[in-house]
Scaffold this motif. Sequence first.
Motif, short mmCIF file in Angstrom:
data_model
loop_
_atom_site.label_atom_id
_atom_site.label_comp_id
_atom_site.label_asym_id
_atom_site.label_seq_id
_atom_site.Cartn_x
_atom_site.Cartn_y
_atom_site.Cartn_z
N MET A 1 -62.70 22.33 -23.91
CA MET A 1 -61.64 22.62 -24.86
C MET A 1 -60.30 22.57 -24.14
O MET A 1 -60.15 23.04 -23.03
CB MET A 1 -61.86 23.98 -25.50
N SER A 2 -59.30 22.02 -24.77
CA SER A 2 -57.96 21.92 -24.23
C SER A 2 -57.25 23.26 -24.30
O SER A 2 -57.54 24.09 -25.16
CB SER A 2 -57.16 20.90 -25.02
N GLN A 3 -56.28 23.45 -23.42
CA GLN A 3 -55.46 24.66 -23.46
C GLN A 3 -54.19 24.36 -24.25
O GLN A 3 -53.40 23.50 -23.86
CB GLN A 3 -55.08 25.12 -22.06
N PRO A 4 -53.96 25.06 -25.37
CA PRO A 4 -52.74 24.84 -26.13
C PRO A 4 -51.53 25.40 -25.38
O PRO A 4 -51.61 26.44 -24.73
CB PRO A 4 -52.97 25.59 -27.44
N VAL A 5 -50.41 24.69 -25.46
CA VAL A 5 -49.17 25.13 -24.85
C VAL A 5 -48.01 24.87 -25.81
O VAL A 5 -48.11 24.04 -26.71
CB VAL A 5 -48.88 24.41 -23.50
N ALA A 6 -46.93 25.59 -25.57
CA ALA A 6 -45.66 25.34 -26.25
C ALA A 6 -44.69 24.90 -25.16
O ALA A 6 -44.52 25.59 -24.15
CB ALA A 6 -45.16 26.59 -26.96
N ILE A 7 -44.07 23.74 -25.35
CA ILE A 7 -43.11 23.23 -24.38
C ILE A 7 -41.72 23.40 -24.97
O ILE A 7 -41.47 23.00 -26.11
CB ILE A 7 -43.39 21.75 -24.06
N VAL A 49 -19.91 27.67 -14.43
CA VAL A 49 -20.64 28.32 -15.50
C VAL A 49 -20.18 27.68 -16.81
O VAL A 49 -18.99 27.63 -17.11
CB VAL A 49 -20.41 29.84 -15.53
N VAL A 50 -21.15 27.17 -17.56
CA VAL A 50 -20.88 26.40 -18.76
C VAL A 50 -21.60 27.05 -19.94
O VAL A 50 -22.72 27.55 -19.80
CB VAL A 50 -21.41 24.95 -18.59
N THR A 51 -20.97 27.05 -21.09
CA THR A 51 -21.62 27.46 -22.33
C THR A 51 -21.50 26.30 -23.31
O THR A 51 -20.41 25.81 -23.56
CB THR A 51 -20.98 28.73 -22.92
N ASP A 52 -22.64 25.86 -23.82
CA ASP A 52 -22.69 24.71 -24.73
C ASP A 52 -23.56 25.04 -25.93
O ASP A 52 -24.49 25.84 -25.85
CB ASP A 52 -23.33 23.49 -24.05
N GLY A 53 -23.27 24.36 -27.02
CA GLY A 53 -24.16 24.38 -28.16
C GLY A 53 -25.29 23.39 -27.92
O GLY A 53 -25.05 22.28 -27.43
N GLU A 54 -26.50 23.79 -28.21
CA GLU A 54 -27.67 22.93 -28.03
C GLU A 54 -28.63 23.17 -29.18
O GLU A 54 -28.51 24.13 -29.93
CB GLU A 54 -28.38 23.22 -26.71
N ASP A 55 -29.61 22.31 -29.29
CA ASP A 55 -30.75 22.51 -30.17
C ASP A 55 -31.96 22.75 -29.27
O ASP A 55 -32.04 22.20 -28.17
CB ASP A 55 -31.02 21.28 -31.04
N LEU A 56 -32.88 23.57 -29.73
CA LEU A 56 -34.09 23.84 -28.98
C LEU A 56 -35.28 23.21 -29.70
O LEU A 56 -35.45 23.38 -30.90
CB LEU A 56 -34.33 25.35 -28.85
N LEU A 57 -36.08 22.46 -28.94
CA LEU A 57 -37.34 21.94 -29.46
C LEU A 57 -38.47 22.78 -28.91
O LEU A 57 -38.50 23.09 -27.71
CB LEU A 57 -37.54 20.48 -29.04
N ILE A 58 -39.39 23.18 -29.79
CA ILE A 58 -40.61 23.87 -29.39
C ILE A 58 -41.75 22.91 -29.73
O ILE A 58 -42.05 22.68 -30.91
CB ILE A 58 -40.79 25.22 -30.10
N VAL A 59 -42.33 22.35 -28.69
CA VAL A 59 -43.34 21.31 -28.83
C VAL A 59 -44.72 21.94 -28.73
O VAL A 59 -45.05 22.56 -27.72
CB VAL A 59 -43.17 20.25 -27.71
N LYS A 60 -45.53 21.81 -29.78
CA LYS A 60 -46.89 22.33 -29.77
C LYS A 60 -47.82 21.20 -29.38
O LYS A 60 -47.91 20.18 -30.06
CB LYS A 60 -47.30 22.90 -31.13
N THR A 61 -48.50 21.38 -28.23
CA THR A 61 -49.37 20.35 -27.69
C THR A 61 -50.44 21.01 -26.83
O THR A 61 -50.68 22.21 -26.95
CB THR A 61 -48.52 19.31 -26.89
N VAL A 62 -51.09 20.22 -25.98
CA VAL A 62 -52.09 20.75 -25.08
C VAL A 62 -51.65 20.50 -23.63
O VAL A 62 -50.89 19.57 -23.35
CB VAL A 62 -53.49 20.13 -25.33
N ARG A 63 -52.13 21.34 -22.75
CA ARG A 63 -51.71 21.27 -21.34
C ARG A 63 -51.95 19.89 -20.74
O ARG A 63 -51.15 19.40 -19.95
CB ARG A 63 -52.44 22.35 -20.55
N LEU A 89 -50.28 29.23 -24.63
CA LEU A 89 -50.54 30.00 -25.85
C LEU A 89 -51.85 30.74 -25.61
O LEU A 89 -52.93 30.14 -25.64
CB LEU A 89 -50.63 29.07 -27.06
N VAL A 90 -51.77 32.02 -25.34
CA VAL A 90 -52.95 32.77 -24.92
C VAL A 90 -53.82 33.22 -26.09
O VAL A 90 -55.01 33.48 -25.91
CB VAL A 90 -52.59 33.97 -24.02
#
Length: 117
Positions: A1-7, A49-63, A89-90
Amino acid sequence: MSQPVAILIACPQGEPAAALARGLVEAGLAACVNHLPGMRSTYRWKGEVVTDGEDLLIVKTVREAFPDVEAFVLANHPYEVPEVVALPLVEGHAPYLAWLEAGVPTTRASQSGIPRS
């Protein structure tokens, strides 16, 4: 079985993040990518030191797919040093984790190269 991860992947706002999210799913490297717009990041870059606007991707995949996800991001991300970090993802809802694993055919990722967007 694969280990699920969030990247986690921080991206420039708007289309660069959307294109990465779409490309990862289309390439079979992720079952799902959540695209969270409007994040503020503060970091040290080249002595400043920099502050920027960004978007965050949360990728659901396997290790097992991490090396191919990382290679895809490095080939398609505009940053010189993009954030690409995996969190295990425990625990999770078993049917969701089964769907996630089925959505990432790990044998495909190791065959004849990585699809590019």
